[in-house]
Design an enzyme around this catalytic site. Structure first.
Site, PDB file in Angstrom:
ATOM      1  N   ARG A 169       0.803  -1.231   0.000  1.00  0.00           N
ATOM      2  CA  ARG A 169       0.000   0.000   0.000  1.00  0.00           C
ATOM      3  C   ARG A 169       0.837   1.283   0.000  1.00  0.00           C
ATOM      4  O   ARG A 169       0.537   2.214  -0.735  1.00  0.00           O
ATOM      5  CB  ARG A 169      -0.920   0.025   1.224  1.00  0.00           C
ATOM      6  CG  ARG A 169      -2.011  -1.031   1.167  1.00  0.00           C
ATOM      7  CD  ARG A 169      -2.918  -0.901   2.359  1.00  0.00           C
ATOM      8  NE  ARG A 169      -4.004  -1.865   2.343  1.00  0.00           N
ATOM      9  CZ  ARG A 169      -4.954  -1.908   3.262  1.00  0.00           C
ATOM     10  NH1 ARG A 169      -4.944  -1.044   4.265  1.00  0.00           N
ATOM     11  NH2 ARG A 169      -5.920  -2.809   3.184  1.00  0.00           N
ATOM     12  N   ASP A 187      -3.798   4.189   4.837  1.00  0.00           N
ATOM     13  CA  ASP A 187      -2.823   3.890   3.780  1.00  0.00           C
ATOM     14  C   ASP A 187      -3.482   3.391   2.497  1.00  0.00           C
ATOM     15  O   ASP A 187      -2.818   3.234   1.473  1.00  0.00           O
ATOM     16  CB  ASP A 187      -1.763   2.883   4.281  1.00  0.00           C
ATOM     17  CG  ASP A 187      -2.407   1.622   4.842  1.00  0.00           C
ATOM     18  OD1 ASP A 187      -3.645   1.489   4.761  1.00  0.00           O
ATOM     19  OD2 ASP A 187      -1.672   0.776   5.379  1.00  0.00           O
ATOM     20  N   ASP A 188      -4.803   3.137   2.511  1.00  0.00           N
ATOM     21  CA  ASP A 188      -5.497   2.754   1.278  1.00  0.00           C
ATOM     22  C   ASP A 188      -6.365   3.905   0.767  1.00  0.00           C
ATOM     23  O   ASP A 188      -7.390   3.696   0.128  1.00  0.00           O
ATOM     24  CB  ASP A 188      -6.336   1.474   1.478  1.00  0.00           C
ATOM     25  CG  ASP A 188      -7.368   1.611   2.591  1.00  0.00           C
ATOM     26  OD1 ASP A 188      -7.320   2.626   3.322  1.00  0.00           O
ATOM     27  OD2 ASP A 188      -8.216   0.712   2.737  1.00  0.00           O
ATOM     28  N   ASP A 222     -11.092   6.371  14.962  1.00  0.00           N
ATOM     29  CA  ASP A 222     -11.938   7.423  14.368  1.00  0.00           C
ATOM     30  C   ASP A 222     -13.200   7.684  15.210  1.00  0.00           C
ATOM     31  O   ASP A 222     -13.636   8.835  15.341  1.00  0.00           O
ATOM     32  CB  ASP A 222     -12.295   7.118  12.901  1.00  0.00           C
ATOM     33  CG  ASP A 222     -12.794   5.700  12.677  1.00  0.00           C
ATOM     34  OD1 ASP A 222     -12.889   4.933  13.661  1.00  0.00           O
ATOM     35  OD2 ASP A 222     -13.093   5.356  11.514  1.00  0.00           O
ATOM     36  N   HIS A 266     -13.822   3.203   1.516  1.00  0.00           N
ATOM     37  CA  HIS A 266     -14.252   1.975   0.831  1.00  0.00           C
ATOM     38  C   HIS A 266     -15.537   1.411   1.436  1.00  0.00           C
ATOM     39  O   HIS A 266     -16.025   0.377   1.021  1.00  0.00           O
ATOM     40  CB  HIS A 266     -13.130   0.933   0.833  1.00  0.00           C
ATOM     41  CG  HIS A 266     -12.616   0.604   2.189  1.00  0.00           C
ATOM     42  ND1 HIS A 266     -13.336  -0.112   3.093  1.00  0.00           N
ATOM     43  CD2 HIS A 266     -11.451   0.917   2.802  1.00  0.00           C
ATOM     44  CE1 HIS A 266     -12.638  -0.236   4.206  1.00  0.00           C
ATOM     45  NE2 HIS A 266     -11.494   0.380   4.063  1.00  0.00           N
TER      46      HIS A 266
END
Ligand SMILES: *[C@@H]1O[C@H](CO)[C@@H](O)[C@H](O)[C@H]1NC(C)=O
Ligand SMILES: *[C@@H]1O[C@H](CO)[C@@H](O)[C@H](O)[C@H]1NC(C)=O
Ligand SMILES: *[C@@H]1O[C@H](CO)[C@@H](O)[C@H](O)[C@H]1NC(C)=O
Length: 371
Positions: free
Chosen positions: A123, A197-198, A284, A308
């Site tokens: 990634r 990281d994505d 989060d 996503h």
């Protein structure tokens, strides 16, 4: 010639005398009238004297100083006052501009990327080669292992081994977020933006977004994945439920400096981890709990952020350039990715290269993309 020069010289001398007298009177007048200014001036006077040791050349005791010397000195101090006033004014103007008027630039943003050692190759390399090229100096990576190979691709100090555990547990996620927050606070920048990281970040659009908000006011920008506030049981009072909104970490979260400062008693010095432990929720959610539940600040929804957890294939191609973040995921054999023409899907399964070259067609590596 001589005849005409003499009266001219006399006149000049007279004018000079009048000027010096004027200056003397003015400087005395100023001394009386600007008493409060003199305290500001005081600190600068020392610096000035060290730079220009004029008084040392005049090796005279105070008694021997002629009136003319006094006038000269007064004139000098008058000009000094004016200089200082001008300098202070300019300085003040600069501070005001920097604080409120200058639009936010890329360098005012601290971008932190949360990652883990298992994703360094798959990634990190991808994002370092794509969007991070546009924000190399502003992006910091928080991971759980040293990696000399990745380190070499980044400015020194930008790959931070937090020593947090490398599992994907609630505790290790909060541990990294606590490091991100503390490092942001030490950076003194206007905005703290976190991504995973994505996540692909459209840097120019991120800067444009933050220019619309005042970093001196409290802003929590992001996109929730739920259509309702998250409800949890209050562990201090189990019959009571708590509800709050939170922005999904993978979509991106931006927090203004003013709000980050407000969070300090609850998040600073690793406290974010303690709060996460207390409510038993990931990073989060913990940030949302601190901001929305404890500090009563609203989440401002940014529709151009995409994690996503939403249907990425629904983003329409003409709108890609206006979006700020993208992600990707694989559920079984179904790909949740942005749909756009570009590189072959086998070569670019995340679509990040295709997005990058769609946004910045003239950058390196994009020449080969079929168009
Ligand atoms: C200034 O006067 C002092 C004593 O009167 C003397 O020692 C010193 O050398 C003088 N300095 C200069 C620059 O003339
Ligand atoms: C930003 O907010 C601060 C604090 O409320 C305020 O003083 C300043 O004028 C604002 N700046 C702009 C450009 O609106
Ligand atoms: C992680 O541990 C290493 C080795 O003990 C240490 O050098 C490094 O400073 C630690 N990192 C942080 C962010 O504390």
């Amino acid at each position: 010639m001589r005849l005409s020069l003499r009266p001219a010289a006399k006149l000049t001398a007279l004018a000079a005398l009048v000027f010096i007298m004027n200056v003397f009177i003015w400087s005395n007048y100023l001394k009386h009238d600007f008493n409060d200014v003199s305290t500001i001036v005081e600190s600068n006077k020392h610096g000035r004297q060290q730079q220009q040791p004029v008084a040392q050349h005049v090796n005279q005791s105070e008694d021997e100083v002629t009136p003319l010397h006094k006038y000269k000195r007064s004139a000098k101090s008058f000009i000094g006052y004016m200089d200082t006033l001008k300098n202070e004014g300019e300085k003040l103007k600069k501070v005001v501009q920097v604080a409120h008027l200058e639009p936010t630039q890329l360098d005012d943003i601290y971008i932190s990327v949360k990652t883990t050692k298992n994703f360094h190759q798959s990634r990190l390399r991808l994002i370092i080669d794509t969007w991070v090229t546009l924000a190399r100096q502003q992006t910091y990576f928080f991971t759980d292992a040293d990696d000399l190979e990745i380190q070499k691709l980044l400015p020194s100090g930008h790959l931070i081994n937090t020593n947090c555990s490398s599992d994907h547990s609630r505790k290790s996620l909060c541990c990294k977020m606590a490091f991100e927050y503390d490092n942001y606070m030490a950076s003194n920048k206007r905005w703290f933006c976190h991504v995973d990281d994505d996540t692909y970040v459209n840097i120019p659009q991120l800067v444009a977004l933050l220019q619309k908000y005042n970093h001196s006011e409290e802003w929590y920008l992001g996109k929730p994945s739920l259509r309702h506030p998250l409800e949890i049981i209050d562990r201090n009072n189990p019959v009571q439920k708590l509800a709050f909104w939170f922005a999904t970490g993978g979509a991106g979260i931006c927090i203004s400096k003013a709000l980050a400062l407000k969070m300090l008693p609850h998040a600073g010095g690793g406290k974010l981890m303690t709060v996460g432990e207390k409510i038993r929720l990931p990073d989060d959610c913990t940030v949302g709990y601190i901001i929305n539940y404890i500090l009563h600040k609203e989440l401002t929804v940014i529709n151009e952020f995409h994690s996503h957890l939403e249907a990425l294939w629904q983003i329409r191609v003409p709108e890609i350039k206006n979006q700020i973040t993208f992600s990707y995921a694989k559920y079984g054999d179904k790909n949740n990715i942005v749909r756009l023409e570009g590189f072959d899907e086998n070569k670019d399964p995340t679509r990040f290269w295709s997005i990058h070259c769609h946004l910045f067609p003239y950058t390196k590596h994009c020449a080969n993309m079929p168009r």
